[in-house]
Design an enzyme around this catalytic site. Structure first.
Site, mmCIF file in Angstrom:
data_model
loop_
_atom_site.group_PDB
_atom_site.id
_atom_site.type_symbol
_atom_site.label_atom_id
_atom_site.label_comp_id
_atom_site.label_asym_id
_atom_site.label_seq_id
_atom_site.Cartn_x
_atom_site.Cartn_y
_atom_site.Cartn_z
ATOM 1 C CE LYS A 132 -2.786 2.737 3.184
ATOM 2 N NZ LYS A 132 -3.662 2.763 4.362
ATOM 3 N N GLY B 46 -7.818 8.786 10.598
ATOM 4 C CA GLY B 46 -8.106 8.902 12.028
ATOM 5 C C GLY B 46 -9.242 9.834 12.362
ATOM 6 C CB ALA C 280 -8.121 7.087 5.306
ATOM 7 N N GLY C 281 -10.639 7.152 7.380
ATOM 8 C CA GLY C 281 -11.732 8.026 7.764
ATOM 9 C C GLY C 281 -13.051 7.338 8.020
ATOM 10 C CG ASN D 198 -5.704 0.792 11.696
ATOM 11 O OD1 ASN D 198 -5.972 0.178 12.740
ATOM 12 N ND2 ASN D 198 -4.481 1.176 11.400
ATOM 13 C CB THR D 199 -8.705 4.933 13.364
ATOM 14 O OG1 THR D 199 -7.485 5.225 12.714
ATOM 15 C CG2 THR D 199 -8.838 5.753 14.639
#
Lengths: 400, 70, 269
Positions: free
Chosen positions: C103, C164, C190-191, C212-213
């Protein structure tokens, strides 16, 4: 002459599969048309649904969406242009055309100084977008002749388009360098069985060479291509569908190009049949209701492409169709060679097709304004180069 | 000269025994050699060569391993 | 444990057939020991990780011991600020023995953590030529995405909103354009803060989501991972089912033939 090999990444290899989609025409129902109208973006099947018999009761709703899409993408602006017939020498024998080689008409071509005269006369009407046409006679009116005419025209018009027989990439490059911005190429019909019957002789008979022409023009550096089928040759649903798919294909292959579509409806060429084939040819005329269906379906499928309507169509109809998706119209039209300067007599003589809307540029501009639209003469994106020096050959021809 | 030759490891001076191999260096630093990459003097060293390649005084090494990330 | 049969709606990436369209990350966990249970609950088959200099003062067990062996590793190039740095990290990752997926994440904006599309495209081209399966992380920009297609990327990974931020699909319109125009899988990365947002991305036609987050920082990461797995599957199923007629567009005429726009055709053929 070696046989032409179609472009591998062109539309020709895909045509059979796309044509096969037409088998679904009779299976499509009203529900499919409704779904198409509700979709954010229409797919090929949605487009076919809107062209199908099942969509006929939904014409007004389709027109509403078409108007909405046109307003969103084009606002209230309509471009004006006129065709300029440079020459009518032709070696093809297309069954439906007034310039057919079998027809005994006076054959003429304009020399550079005559092109200059025509250009001045047309530019005096305020137009800045021109479409230069020739018949198919490579020895007389091939790329070198065309380039010299385009050079003259580019000094008077900010947008010079050509509607000429299919050329090679190099030939398109030459004409692009001379100042041409775009080209128009009508496939006439996407039906590979009907096509040779309609074009019994002449270079135009090569179906794949013609089909690839818009792509070769792009490869040669032209930035705008205008497609179309002559509606009335084959079943209109088939040709309208494949025209739309051809346009969609080129747009996705060349996202930076300006792709547009014309909707020429077959018009009588005014003379009795000149051959046995012409007598045998039975056109399938498109009625007004179906013609509107084509326009609004196309607009819904391809919201961002320009749609041109010529003076084959009468004034009243043209005015009604502008709100439904037509974004470019011709005005002050003569389809005779040298028809803008040769005086009243010439306009009646040997036209390529009969004109139904004889309005002048001023009249057309007023009509457009009356409809609540703004007539646009010059597309500011396509800056011409009027100050570019002419080549020595052209200067000599113009007596400078 | 015995014992403490130094090389640069991950940006810092690091002593090493003469003739030490990359494999033993890695073993002294990490519980397992899996997921470890080594760069010597700017060039990535293939893992098959860890056991053969001896470090030299003045070598610059980067020893990189996987950590959590998004 | 590898599946023996082909999954029903597989996502094929880099020659590998994936049954799950949720990718997970391994960063920001309170403890790496949570990762195996999270991976199991999520059903994910692809997991991202980063590369860093080995920390001599902290030689505890490395992350790989927490990642189920069946999972495909997707190292990211986080920390790279230029294409050259990203290329170096990718090569190191491959040397470390994780396979050849990467990635690409090139960020030189520490405050907003937005990716540099230009550097990313350069790195993509180099690494694709070296045989990597490249998944570039970028803003949802059509021109950047097109250059990634030419560069040989295996997918395009637009951010939903900044890393995040958990703000979901702020770039929704732009992502929709990519989904319509780009002939590669579009993976929203993301996000994504809630399973409903992942579901929405999949309904729109995204090929997969990377989360992830939102999982790592949830009160119960394992339960959140399970929820995300279900949300991604639900959104995908909805997308395939083909949403029906949503709204009337424009007014319907009162009766046929009286339309304002086409009424003039009355009596015409």
């Amino acid at each position: 002459m070696p046989a032409y090999t179609a472009l591998k990444d062109g539309f020709f290899p895909r045509l059979a599969a796309k044509t096969a989609l037409l088998d679904n025409l009779d299976r499509l129902k009203g529900e499919d048309a409704r779904r198409a109208l509700a979709a954010e973006r229409l797919g090929e099947r949605d487009f076919l649904a809107l062209l199908s018999p099942a969509a006929e009761p939904f014409l007004e709703e389709t027109a509403l969406r078409a108007r909405e899409e046109t307003l969103r993408h084009f606002g209230r602006a309509v471009q004006l242009f006129t065709p300029l017939y440079l020459a009518n020498f032709c070696t093809n024998r297309c069954l439906y055309c007034g310039f057919n080689a079998r027809r005994s008409i006076e054959r003429r071509l304009l020399l550079p100084e005559q092109v200059e005269e025509e250009a001045r006369a047309i530019a005096a009407t305020g137009l800045r977008r021109i479409l230069a046409l020739t018949g198919d006679a490579p020895a007389k009116t091939g790329a070198p002749y065309l380039a010299s005419c385009v050079e003259v025209l580019a000094r008077h018009f900010s947008s010079v388009g050509i509607e000429v027989p299919s050329m090679t990439v190099e030939e398109y490059a030459r004409v692009a360098e001379a100042g041409a911005e775009g080209m128009t190429m009508f496939q006439e019909t996407y039906n590979q069985t009907l096509y040779p019957f309609l074009h019994p002789a002449g270079p135009k008979r090569d179906f794949a060479f013609r089909l690839d022409a818009p792509q070769r023009a792009i490869m040669g550096g032209l930035r705008a291509v205008n497609l179309g089928a002559l509606l009335g040759l084959d079943d209109w649903r088939r040709d309208a569908f494949l025209t739309g798919l051809h346009a969609a294909f080129l747009q996705s292959r060349y996202p930076e190009e300006e792709i547009s579509v014309s909707l020429p409806r077959l018009r009588p060429c005014g003379e009795p049949p000149a051959s046995r084939e012409e007598r045998e040819f039975t056109p399938r005329p498109v009625g007004d209701r179906h013609f509107v269906q084509i326009l609004v379906a196309l607009r819904c499928f391809l919201p961002h492409i320009g749609i041109t309507l010529s003076t084959r169509e009468p004034a009243g109809l043209r005015d009604k169709l502008i709100p439904l998706g037509v974004t470019r119209v011709s005005a002050g039209v003569s389809t005779a060679v040298g028809g803008h300067t040769a005086g009243q007599n010439q306009e009646k003589k040997d036209p390529q097709f009969e004109i139904s809307d004889p309005r002048s540029v001023d009249e057309m501009a007023a009509a457009v304004t009356g409809l609540g639209y703004q007539p646009v003469f010059s597309d500011w994106l396509a800056a011409g180069a009027p100050e570019t020096p002419l080549s020595a050959g052209i200067r000599a021809a113009l007596g400078q | 000269m015995t014992g403490n030759a130094t090389l640069i490891l991950n940006g810092e001076e690091h002593p090493h025994a003469p003739g030490m191999t990359v494999a033993s260096l890695v073993a002294s630093l990490a519980q397992s050699p899996a997921g470890v990459a080594v760069e010597i003097n700017g060039a990535i060293l293939s893992p098959e060569l860890f056991a053969q390649r001896q470090v030299q005084p003045g070598d610059t090494l980067e020893i990189i391993r996987f950590v959590g990330g998004g | 444990m590898t599946e023996n049969k082909t999954p029903a709606d597989p996502l094929v990436l880099g020659g590998q057939t994936l049954g799950s369209r949720l990718f997970i990350g391994t960063g920001k966990y309170s403890s790496d020991a949570l990762i195996p249970a999270v991976a199991e609950a999520s059903g994910a088959e692809v997991v991202t990780l980063a590369l860093r200099r080995l920390d001599r003062s902290n030689p505890r067990g490395d992350i790989l011991t927490h990642i189920p062996a069946r999972m495909r590793l997707l190292p990211n190039t986080s920390g790279a600020r230029t294409a050259a740095e990203a290329v170096r990290v990718a090569r190191l990752a491959r040397a470390a023995g994780c396979g050849d997926w990467v990635k690409i994440e090139v960020i030189s904006d520490a405050r907003n953590l937005l990716p540099d599309g230009y550097e990313t495209a350069k790195a993509t081209e180099i690494l694709a030529r070296e045989g990597f399966t490249v998944l570039p992380y970028v803003n949802a920009d059509l021109y950047v995405a097109r250059s990634l297609v030419s560069a040989g990327a295996a997918a395009v990974m637009p951010l939903g909103s900044p890393i995040g931020s958990n703000r979901g699909l702020a770039a929704k319109e732009m992502i929709a354009i990519l989904i319509a125009e780009i002939p590669l899988p579009v993976i929203v990365d993301a996000g994504i803060g809630r399973p409903s947002q992942a579901c929405e991305a999949m309904e729109m036609g995204a090929a997969a989501c990377l989360v992830n987050t939102a999982i790592a920082t949830a009160v119960d990461p394992v339960a959140m991972a399970r929820a995300f797995g279900r949300a991604v599957a639900a959104g995908r199923e909805a997308c395939l089912a083909g949403p029906g007629r949503v709204l009337e567009r424009g007014a319907a005429p009162s009766s046929p033939g009286e339309g304002a726009l086409t009424g003039f055709l009355q009596g015409e053929s």
